[in-house]
Design an enzyme around this catalytic site. Structure first.
Site, PDB file in Angstrom:
ATOM      1  N   GLY A  53      -8.648  27.422 -42.866  1.00 29.74           N
ATOM      2  CA  GLY A  53      -7.562  28.166 -42.241  1.00 29.74           C
ATOM      3  C   GLY A  53      -7.161  27.471 -40.945  1.00 29.74           C
ATOM      4  O   GLY A  53      -6.098  26.900 -40.803  1.00 29.74           O
ATOM      5  N   TYR A  76     -12.391  35.193 -27.201  1.00 25.20           N
ATOM      6  CA  TYR A  76     -13.418  34.180 -27.500  1.00 25.20           C
ATOM      7  C   TYR A  76     -13.648  33.220 -26.333  1.00 25.20           C
ATOM      8  O   TYR A  76     -14.246  32.164 -26.540  1.00 25.20           O
ATOM      9  CB  TYR A  76     -12.997  33.331 -28.705  1.00 25.20           C
ATOM     10  CG  TYR A  76     -12.533  34.074 -29.924  1.00 25.20           C
ATOM     11  CD1 TYR A  76     -13.423  34.830 -30.692  1.00 25.20           C
ATOM     12  CD2 TYR A  76     -11.213  33.995 -30.347  1.00 25.20           C
ATOM     13  CE1 TYR A  76     -12.990  35.489 -31.825  1.00 25.20           C
ATOM     14  CE2 TYR A  76     -10.777  34.654 -31.481  1.00 25.20           C
ATOM     15  CZ  TYR A  76     -11.668  35.401 -32.220  1.00 25.20           C
ATOM     16  OH  TYR A  76     -11.238  36.051 -33.349  1.00 25.20           O
ATOM     17  N   CYS A 119      -1.576  44.848 -18.018  1.00 23.50           N
ATOM     18  CA  CYS A 119      -2.393  45.495 -16.999  1.00 23.50           C
ATOM     19  C   CYS A 119      -3.871  45.452 -17.343  1.00 23.50           C
ATOM     20  O   CYS A 119      -4.502  46.480 -17.611  1.00 23.50           O
ATOM     21  CB  CYS A 119      -1.930  46.934 -16.832  1.00 23.50           C
ATOM     22  SG  CYS A 119      -0.193  46.983 -16.414  1.00 23.50           S
TER      23      CYS A 119
HETATM   24  C1  LIG Z   1     -11.945  33.191 -41.831  1.00 26.31           C
HETATM   25  C2  LIG Z   1     -12.396  32.702 -43.162  1.00 26.31           C
HETATM   26  C3  LIG Z   1     -12.054  31.417 -43.589  1.00 26.31           C
HETATM   27  C4  LIG Z   1     -11.302  30.440 -42.733  1.00 26.31           C
HETATM   28  O1  LIG Z   1     -12.020  29.976 -41.637  1.00 26.31           O
HETATM   29  P1  LIG Z   1     -11.381  28.828 -40.721  1.00 26.31           P
HETATM   30  O2  LIG Z   1     -12.359  28.655 -39.636  1.00 26.31           O
HETATM   31  O3  LIG Z   1     -10.077  29.323 -40.235  1.00 26.31           O
HETATM   32  O4  LIG Z   1     -11.238  27.612 -41.568  1.00 26.31           O
HETATM   33  C5  LIG Z   1     -12.439  31.047 -44.870  1.00 26.31           C
HETATM   34  N1  LIG Z   1     -13.127  31.889 -45.678  1.00 26.31           N
HETATM   35  C6  LIG Z   1     -13.465  33.127 -45.288  1.00 26.31           C
HETATM   36  C7  LIG Z   1     -14.219  33.993 -46.222  1.00 26.31           C
HETATM   37  C8  LIG Z   1     -13.123  33.572 -44.023  1.00 26.31           C
HETATM   38  O5  LIG Z   1     -13.481  34.804 -43.632  1.00 26.31           O
END
Ligand SMILES: *Cc1c(COP(=O)(O)O)cnc(C)c1O
Length: 421
Positions: free
Chosen positions: A277, A318, A346
Site C-alpha cells: 500500500g 505516529y 485547537c
Molecule cells: C495495511 C495492510 C497492508 C498494506 O501495508 P503497507 O505498509 O501500506 O504496504 C497490507 N495487508 C494488510 C492485511 C494490511 O492490513
C-alpha cells in the site's frame, strides 16, 4: 523516485505547476502523480516476473477510485479491509476475482457482500470468523476460498502502532496453533482452504523480519501439505517501507524484496500475492498548504498553515516525519531558520514539525508536505468542522479534481435535529 520536482523555480507535479492547481482548487489539497503510481506498481509487478503472482494494492493507503482505476488498468488486484472498500473497488471497476478480503473483524454482512459479488479469497483471522464465513457461504450455496492469516511472532522493527506480526498483536492466528486451525477449516462445509496469509506490519525498513516470517510460512506450507491441505497460494502481505526523508538510508527496493520471496518460497511452486500500500501511494502524493500567519513565539517562530491534523494525522498519530518544502524554489544558499510548523486546530497535537529548518516564508506562501500519498487523505476527518480537502490527480500536463471539497452546507446538513428540539 517521484515526479514532484522544481522546474523554472516552481514545484511541479509531473508537468503541472502546483501554483496552477492551487489557483484552480484552493488550498489545502492533496495531489497525486499518475506516473509515480504507475512506476511504483510496476516495480512490484516486475520484481515478481517469472513467478505466478498478483499484486493486490492495499487500498486503505489511498482509496480514491481514480487511483484504484489507474492501478487496476495495470493489472493490479485489490486488498480490501471492509465492505465499504470492497464496494469502492468494485465501483472503480475491479472484478471480484481480483479482490482479497483482509481484516480481523469482518462482519457477516460484509462476508455476504463479497460472497454474492465475487471474491478471490478471504484471509481469515480467527476460528469464530471461519465458522461464521462457512455458515454464510453454505446459506448462499457457495464455497468461500480462504487462506488463514498466521501470526509468525516476528519483530517487524517498526512503529508500535503499525506492527502486526508479534504475538501480542490482535492479528492472525498464532503460527503454533495453525495446524489445528487448518484441520478445522478443512472440515467446515462452506470453506475451501487454498493457502496461507501473513502480514507483519507497515513501514518496514529492513528485509530481515520478512525473511523470518517467510521462512516460517515455507515451513508451515510443507507441514500443511503433508497433512493433506492443498496449499497453492501464499499471500505475503504488504509493509515495505518508503524513504520519508531525503537524507536517511533508503529502505530495501522491491527488486530485493522480490528476490527474497523467490529465495524463501520459490521452491514451493505456489502462486504469490503481495499487498503493498504505502510504497505504491506514499511518495506518489503530496499535501499542498498555504501559510496563514508567521507568528513570533518565545524562542521559536510558528508557521501556521491552513492544513491541520485533521487533513494529515500521521505526525500526531505516529510521530511521523514529512519533509516540508516551499512550492516556490528558494534562492540557492538562502539562510534557513527553525519553525514549529502547526495547523489551526485547537489541539497542541496539531503540530506537523518542531524546529524545522526552512527558508524564509511569509503569509500566503505555499508549502508542500512530501510523501503524503499513503495514509493521508484516507485518514482525514472533519474535526473542527473543517471540510475534507480536495484530491487532485495529475497525468502529464493534465490534472483533474478526483474528490471535490464539500461545501459547508453539505457538511452541516448531514446533521438532523430531532423533532422534540
Ligand atoms: C495495511 C495492510 C497492508 C498494506 O501495508 P503497507 O505498509 O501500506 O504496504 C497490507 N495487508 C494488510 C492485511 C494490511 O492490513
Amino acid at each position: 523516485m517521484d515526479h514532484f520536482l522544481y522546474r523554472d523555480g516552481v514545484l511541479h507535479a509531473e508537468n503541472v505547476p502546483l501554483t496552477e492547481i492551487a489557483r484552480a482548487v484552493g488550498t489545502p489539497f492533496y495531489c497525486y502523480s499518475t506516473a509515480t503510481l504507475v512506476r511504483h506498481f510496476r516495480l512490484f509487478d516486475e520484481a515478481l516476473a517469472g513467478t505466478e503472482h498478483l499484486v493486490c494494492y492495499a487500498m486503505k493507503a489511498a482509496s480514491n477510485q481514480a487511483i484504484l482505476r489507474t492501478l487496476a488498468g495495470l493489472g493490479a488486484g485489490m486488498d480490501v479491509v471492509s465492505g465499504g472498500e470492497y464496494l469502492r473497488a468494485r465501483a472503480a471497476g475491479v472484478p471480484g476475482e481480483r479482490i482479497v478480503f483482509s481484516g480481523v473483524g469482518k462482519t457477516r454482512d460484509e462476508m455476504r457482500l463479497a460472497l454474492e459479488g465475487g471474491i478471490r479469497q478471504f484471509n481469515v483471522e480467527s476460528e469464530p470468523e471461519m465458522r461464521a464465513l462457512s455458515e454464510e457461504a453454505v446459506s448462499l450455496g457457495v464455497v468461500a476460498p480462504i487462506t488463514v492469516r498466521v501470526n509468525p511472532d516476528v519483530d517487524a522493527k517498526t512503529h508500535a502502532k503499525i506492527a502486526t506480526g508479534k504475538s501480542e498483536n490482535k492479528f492472525g492466528i498464532p503460527i503454533s496453533r495453525a495446524r489445528a486451525v487448518y484441520a478445522e477449516a478443512a472440515a467446515l462445509p462452506g470453506l475451501e482452504v487454498i493457502g496461507i496469509d501473513v502480514h507483519i506490519g507497515s513501514q518496514l525498513t529492513e528485509l530481515e523480519p520478512f525473511r523470518q516470517a517467510y521462512q516460517k510460512v515455507a515451513d508451515l506450507t510443507e507441514k500443511l501439505r503433508a497433512e493433506g491441505h492443498d496449499i497453492r497460494r501464499l499471500d505475503l502481505g504488504g509493509g515495505l517501507g518508503i524513504p520519508y526523508t531525503r537524507s536517511n538510508e533508503a529502505p530495501p527496493l522491491p527488486t530485493e524484496y522480490g528476490a527474497l520471496i523467490r529465495e524463501t518460497l520459490g521452491h514451493l511452486g505456489c502462486e504469490i500475492e503481495i499487498e503493498p500500500g504505502r510504497l505504491v501511494a506514499g511518495n506518489a502524493g503530496i499535501l499542498v498548504s498555504k501559510v496563514i500567519y508567521v507568528k513570533e513565539g518565545e524562542g521559536r517562530d510558528f508557521l501556521i498553515l491552513d492544513a491541520a491534523m485533521n487533513d494529515l494525522i500521521r505526525p500526531a498519530m505516529y510521530d511521523a516525519h514529512h519533509d516540508i518544502i516551499p512550492v516556490v524554489e528558494p534562492a540557492p544558499g538562502v539562510e534557513q531558520s527553525a519553525y514549529d510548523v502547526v495547523g489551526p486546530v485547537c489541539e497542541s497535537g496539531d503540530t506537523f514539525a518542531k524546529g524545522r529548518m526552512l527558508p524564509p516564508l511569509r503569509e500566503d506562501d505555499l508549502v508542500a508536505f512530501r510523501s503524503a500519498g499513503a495514509y493521508g487523505a484516507v485518514m482525514s476527518s472533519e474535526y473542527n468542522t473543517r471540510p475534507l480537502i480536495p484530491e487532485v490527480l495529475v497525468n502529464g500536463r493534465d490534472f483533474a479534481v478526483i474528490r471535490a471539497r464539500p461545501t459547508f452546507d453539505e457538511m452541516i446538513n448531514r446533521d438532523t435535529i430531532p423533532e422534540w428540539l
